[in-house]
Design an enzyme around this catalytic site. Structure first.
Site, PDB file in Angstrom:
ATOM      1  N   GLY A 413       0.809  -1.205   0.000  1.00 61.01           N
ATOM      2  CA  GLY A 413       0.000   0.000   0.000  1.00 61.01           C
ATOM      3  C   GLY A 413       0.844   1.257   0.000  1.00 61.01           C
ATOM      4  O   GLY A 413       0.399   2.322  -0.428  1.00 61.01           O
ATOM      5  N   VAL A 417       8.530  -2.632  -4.071  1.00 60.19           N
ATOM      6  CA  VAL A 417       9.856  -3.061  -3.624  1.00 60.19           C
ATOM      7  C   VAL A 417      10.578  -3.733  -4.784  1.00 60.19           C
ATOM      8  O   VAL A 417      10.019  -4.613  -5.453  1.00 60.19           O
ATOM      9  CB  VAL A 417       9.760  -4.024  -2.423  1.00 60.19           C
ATOM     10  N   ASP A 527       1.653  -1.260  10.137  1.00 64.36           N
ATOM     11  CA  ASP A 527       1.165  -2.069   9.012  1.00 64.36           C
ATOM     12  C   ASP A 527       1.622  -3.511   9.187  1.00 64.36           C
ATOM     13  O   ASP A 527       2.233  -4.111   8.302  1.00 64.36           O
ATOM     14  CB  ASP A 527       1.674  -1.504   7.682  1.00 64.36           C
TER      15      ASP A 527
END
Length: 725
Positions: A413, A417, A527
């Site tokens: 979100g 990467v 997260d």
């Protein structure tokens, strides 16, 4: 004043000429009938045609019926070819089974001064037992022709051209102006009327295609077809006609005369470069060839001339040899000009590049300052042992092959990467999507704190890039993917024992407890989810991705943040209050425990609304004591239900709706450690190699390696542990 009057008169004269040129008929005469244009020498009404030969009738100017002459209608008229298409009736012979007799519908056409074109027309006869006679006449001779069409059964018919089966065809003599059809009464439809009730004869344009439905239906009955007729002026040649200029039909000064190829008489046409009606005084008008885009080839420019046109070449071009429509480059001139232009462009590009680099440098410096780069830079320069690097944008682009999609190893979100190589070390580079204004100002300070985070179960932050709008982070690379990948991804079927799952849960809880209680200041992850728990080659868990993390607030005003995280893991209190706390991480970790127990997705969009959330289903199952139905089949048959229920109770506490009633991450870690040790007292279970070594010591040579990559205790190993040897 007199000059002005002359100019106005000249303008009116030109306007009248153009108006006349636009007409195809004589002034005051109708130029169409029923939608069919009527060009002179044809005309409708008295004094509107060249002679009585070309006089047509029209029911009404507003009527849709085409013009006609005698018994035939004109569908269109061509001046250039001296031809017209006319409407032709179809003759028929139909057998009446009631009266046992044939009924005939014959016709004849007499063109008088015109002729049927022998190249574009043909006689066609359709029927299964038919002979049709055709009488042809010109002004001097009569001829008789016809053809036979037969078929004895419906299956013998096929669509296509006339071949004699169901349909036959023949040509007509040149100069024919009279045609009449007759059917031979010895041929009739009495024996085939059940599938071929009628036969037909017609004069039609060449190219007629036969259809079997013409035999089996009466669709041609009372229908018409079309034919092509030839017309010409008078009965003399051009040479003779030109001797009498008062009667000469080619009135336009831009017209010429040609003898008719179909018989006596002549035709008029506009000369090359002109178009219109050559039978009118101003009928032929100049063609604007330049309106055709292909008149001159690029880059030539077209110039219209009376009856012609010319092409001119622009500067630097010459007319191409033997081709007045095309231009070719003047190479000598072009090379000189191009050389000068190239030099100017090179200079301009150089100035532009330098200018853009300065602008880019200013933008990068601006971002660097905004993200607290100076603070980090001063720390790095003052502390030689500071294990943190500020990378340039160019370094990260080279490391990832300009952020090639082939190097993507994960989406989140907060960003994407990439896998990259920096200084011969494989790293993970996170390209963030957004960063709020508060974090932008505090980014440098937070990087200083995160760089000091040093825990075996937390992914190490190696550095960052600050000269971009949204900072990029560089982490150590963990090769074995995410916990989410092993539970829900391609390896979903891979067996992961309860022992391994407990070890992953405990390691992750220790990492979060470290962030909450040992980091200075404390860090809230924000997260926590299975895709942010990485596994190395030994299945050791490492918590990653601090994109949503915040430092523990120092005053109440700092508590309120932009709600970030992942659907299914978010703390309900956090959603309502926008206040991220350490208990928000506890709630999210409780959802991860459910994933480890059930291997089910946290959100099931295919389920009904009340059963979409895994946490909701879990709490309901705990209440109804149906928890076993949610468990992963790979672990619920290990006879470890007591251990599993201990983990389930812990997950239930983590998922408490009130944050204050949830345990801390330190308490969660301690409880998971207790459960793991309890699990180690159950024999015949699977162990990670490190666990086995700690239990067996020198007895590790008694391990049996299974194909799954994990170890299980054989009987000798179990005995060693049981006896303490």
């Amino acid at each position: 004043m007199r000059a002005m009057i002359l100019i106005i008169q000249l303008f009116l004269l030109i306007s009248v000429s153009k108006t006349k040129a636009a007409n195809i008929s004589l002034p005051g005469c109708p130029d169409s009938c029923g939608g069919v244009p009527i060009p002179y020498p044809f005309g409708i009404g008295p004094n509107c045609s060249l002679s009585e030969t070309f006089e047509l009738s029209c029911k009404s100017i507003n009527d849709t019926s085409p013009p006609y002459r005698h018994d035939y209608k004109f569908l269109n008229i061509s001046l250039s070819s001296g031809q017209a298409r006319v409407d032709m009736p179809i003759s028929s012979q139909c057998y009446n089974s009631t009266t046992n007799s044939d009924e005939y519908n014959d016709w004849e056409v007499n063109l008088r001064h015109f002729r049927f074109n022998h190249d574009k027309n043909q006689i066609v006869v359709i029927g299964c037992d038919t002979l049709a006679y055709t009488k042809f006449s010109d002004n001097n001779n009569s001829y008789l022709g016809g053809c036979v069409s037969g078929c004895n059964r419906l299956e013998s018919l096929s669509n296509g051209s006339c071949s004699g089966i169901g349909c036959c065809q023949t040509s007509i003599p040149k100069g024919t102006n009279y045609i009449r059809f007759r059917f031979d009464k010895n041929f009739n439809n009495s024996e085939v009327y059940n599938f071929s009730p009628c036969s037909y004869a017609m004069l039609t344009e060449d190219g007629f295609m036969f259809n079997t439905s013409y035999i089996t239906t009466d669709q041609l009955l009372h229908q018409n077809t079309s034919a092509v007729i030839d017309w010409a002026i008078g009965n003399t040649t051009c040479n003779t006609a030109q001797t009498n200029q008062s009667a000469y039909a080619c009135r336009s000064k831009y017209s010429n005369c040609s003898d008719s190829s179909s018989g006596p008489g002549y035709l008029c046409n506009c000369i090359d470069g002109y178009q219109g009606n050559p039978y009118l005084d101003e009928g032929c008008q100049d063609i604007d060839e330049c309106a055709n885009q292909n008149a001159c080839s690029e880059p030539a420019k077209c110039h219209n001339l009376p009856g012609s046109y010319k092409c001119s070449c622009p500067f630097g071009w010459n007319k191409k040899h033997n081709n007045l429509r095309e231009c070719e480059l003047n190479l000598t001139l072009v090379i000189g000009i191009c050389g000068g232009i190239f030099a100017l462009l090179f200079l301009g590009v150089g100035i532009y590049v330098v200018h853009e680099r300065r602008i880019l440098s200013k933008v990068e410096e601006k971002y660097f300052q905004e993200h607290g780069g100076r603070i980090l830079l001063e720390k790095i320069q003052s502390d030689q042992g500071f294990g943190f690097t500020i990378f340039t944008k160019q370094q990260l682009e080279q490391a990832t092959n300009n952020f090639d999609s082939a190097n993507i190893i994960g989406h989140g979100g907060q960003g994407t990467v990439y896998k990259g190589t920096l200084r011969d070390q494989i790293v993970a580079i996170k390209k963030c999507k957004i960063v709020d204004e508060r974090k932008k100002k505090e980014f440098g300070k937070e990087m200083l704190i995160l760089s000091k985070v040093n825990h075996k179960n937390i992914v190490k932050v190696l550095g960052c890039c600050l000269e971009v709008e949204v900072p990029m982070l560089v982490y150590e690379f963990i090769p074995n993917g995410t916990l989410f990948h092993h539970i829900h991804g391609k390896n979903q079927g891979t067996y992961i024992s309860l022992s391994i799952r407990l070890r992953i849960a405990h390691a992750s809880a220790e990492a979060l407890a470290y962030l909450h209680f040992s980091a200075s200041p404390p860090i809230f992850h924000g997260d926590v989810k299975s895709s942010n728990i990485l596994l190395d080659q030994n299945y050791t868990a490492k918590v990653s991705d601090f994109g949503a993390s915040i430092l523990s607030p120092t005053n109440e005003a700092q508590f309120v943040t932009l709600v970030q995280g992942t659907c299914g893991y978010l703390d309900p209190e956090y959603i309502q209050s926008s206040q991220l706390t350490d208990k928000s991480d506890v709630y999210s970790f409780g959802v991860v425990l459910l994933e480890l127990l059930t291997s089910k997705p946290v959100i099931n969009f295919n389920a009904q609304e009340e059963g979409r959330s895994l946490s909701t289903r879990f709490l309901f199952a705990m209440k109804e004591k149906t928890m076993q139905g949610l468990l992963d089949d790979n672990i619920k048959h290990e006879n470890d239900m007591e251990i599993i229920m201990e983990v389930a109770k812990l997950a239930k506490e983590c998922l408490n709706m009130k944050g204050e009633e949830r345990p801390t991450m330190k308490e969660v870690s301690e409880e998971l450690d207790r459960i793991r040790k309890l699990k180690q007292h159950f024999w015949g279970q699977e162990y990670h190699p490190e666990e086995v070594e700690s239990l067996l010591g020198e007895a590790s040579h008694d391990l049996e390696i299974e194909h799954t990559g994990y170890f299980s205790l054989n009987s000798r190993a179990e005995e060693s542990i049981a006896t303490g040897r």
